[in-house]
Design an enzyme around this catalytic site. Sequence first.
Site, short mmCIF file in Angstrom:
data_model
loop_
_atom_site.label_atom_id
_atom_site.label_comp_id
_atom_site.label_asym_id
_atom_site.label_seq_id
_atom_site.Cartn_x
_atom_site.Cartn_y
_atom_site.Cartn_z
N HIS A 139 -32.18 49.01 69.43
CA HIS A 139 -31.28 48.38 70.26
C HIS A 139 -30.16 49.62 69.54
O HIS A 139 -29.86 50.22 68.45
CB HIS A 139 -31.04 47.53 69.36
CG HIS A 139 -30.73 46.33 69.65
ND1 HIS A 139 -30.66 44.96 69.04
CD2 HIS A 139 -32.33 45.74 70.80
CE1 HIS A 139 -31.77 43.65 69.54
NE2 HIS A 139 -32.23 44.46 71.26
N ARG A 146 -40.47 39.57 72.65
CA ARG A 146 -40.02 40.69 72.23
C ARG A 146 -39.10 39.37 71.43
O ARG A 146 -38.97 39.69 70.36
CB ARG A 146 -39.88 41.54 72.99
CG ARG A 146 -38.82 42.57 71.94
CD ARG A 146 -37.85 43.45 73.74
NE ARG A 146 -36.66 44.01 73.27
CZ ARG A 146 -36.56 45.60 72.90
NH1 ARG A 146 -37.60 45.93 72.24
NH2 ARG A 146 -35.43 45.75 73.10
N TYR A 168 -30.17 37.22 66.42
CA TYR A 168 -31.00 36.85 66.00
C TYR A 168 -30.88 35.69 65.15
O TYR A 168 -31.70 35.02 65.08
CB TYR A 168 -32.50 37.94 66.28
CG TYR A 168 -32.85 38.44 67.35
CD1 TYR A 168 -33.41 37.62 68.14
CD2 TYR A 168 -32.73 39.69 67.84
CE1 TYR A 168 -33.83 37.51 69.33
CE2 TYR A 168 -33.18 39.94 68.68
CZ TYR A 168 -33.66 39.42 69.91
OH TYR A 168 -34.22 40.26 70.71
N LYS A 205 -34.75 52.37 76.25
CA LYS A 205 -33.29 52.58 76.39
C LYS A 205 -32.63 53.89 76.21
O LYS A 205 -32.74 54.24 75.19
CB LYS A 205 -32.72 51.02 76.44
CG LYS A 205 -33.17 49.98 77.68
CD LYS A 205 -32.18 48.75 77.36
CE LYS A 205 -32.98 47.44 78.20
NZ LYS A 205 -31.89 46.45 78.80
N ARG A 209 -41.01 46.03 74.66
CA ARG A 209 -40.51 45.74 76.02
C ARG A 209 -41.48 46.12 77.63
O ARG A 209 -42.54 46.53 76.64
CB ARG A 209 -38.82 46.34 77.46
CG ARG A 209 -37.57 46.07 75.71
CD ARG A 209 -36.54 46.84 77.07
NE ARG A 209 -35.62 47.23 76.33
CZ ARG A 209 -34.72 48.05 74.91
NH1 ARG A 209 -36.02 49.05 74.53
NH2 ARG A 209 -34.02 47.94 74.10
N HIS A 260 -40.14 38.58 78.33
CA HIS A 260 -39.66 39.46 77.31
C HIS A 260 -39.54 38.56 76.29
O HIS A 260 -38.74 38.77 74.82
CB HIS A 260 -37.92 39.43 78.18
CG HIS A 260 -36.99 40.64 77.54
ND1 HIS A 260 -37.10 41.81 77.15
CD2 HIS A 260 -36.11 40.23 76.79
CE1 HIS A 260 -36.35 42.37 76.11
NE2 HIS A 260 -35.76 42.03 76.28
#
Length: 304
Positions: free
Chosen positions: A276, A253, A285, A182, A159, A250
């Site tokens: 994730h 990524r 994806y 995150k 990110r 982004h």
Amino acid sequence: MIAPQLSAALADWLDHCAALNDAADHTIAAYRADVQGFLAFMQLHHGDALGLGPIARLTTGDMRAWMAHERGRGVGARSLARSLSAVKTFYRWLSDREGFEPTAVLTIRSPKFTRKLPRPLAEPAARDMIDRVECQAAEPWVAARDTAVVTVLYGLGLRISEALSLTTQQSPLPATLRITGKGGRMRLVPVLSAARDAVATYVRLCPHDLTDGGPLFRGVRGAALNPRAIQKVMEQARLQLGLPATATPHAMRHSFATHLLTAGGDLRSIQELLGHASLSTTQAYTAVDAARLMAVYDAAHPRA
């Protein structure tokens, strides 16, 4: 004003989320805003201070009234689904603590919405973006910096906040980087030689002191690089290349993940590389890859 009992309960729940669920600061802020808005509506809806007793007796009609109010003020289905998720999580926690039955709230269905698929660049476009970014700045060290950042985004799947959080202590880039993403989740990301070389070129040309342990990527005055600078240079590059508005930092990524999947990478490995929390996020994806394959098939089919 929300009743003191509920304000205290909300504060306790947010502390719980921060401590036990390791939620990020912006996630906590979003939870607070969502639940505060919900409680404020319920207080107006019932016409008096809403303490623990009344909130324990909320009905499906109360929940539908809140959701209708939110839609009426222009809140989209995706945002409302997020708010409802926060409210349900808070309500479940509160019911466990206070010992009441939460079914009326927890059984409310989330509004349906179409999940947006990631918008990656094609492989040639991703390479063109890196090349074109290098041509935007007049000063060689700024051009090298911008190229290094975009190469790191694409080559490591970071990110923009993660790339700009790299410090001078991580230069030269090691074979593997430890990234904090995150929710404070840690992950190990292998560093490609192209990214290592791009960062090394930037460090060699940068006129600022990069031995102080501060941020690796610097603005023109030596302070930490603002993400807007990278967004702007990519905007300029995409206009020159004729790429869509979705060609953002982004998107690099997204491109990293999609191109790995196309090359045969497995979802679990890609999930770990991206950081994730849920495999379902990474599975988006596969839909992108399937859509691309169908487009190629349609174009190549003899009856097309």
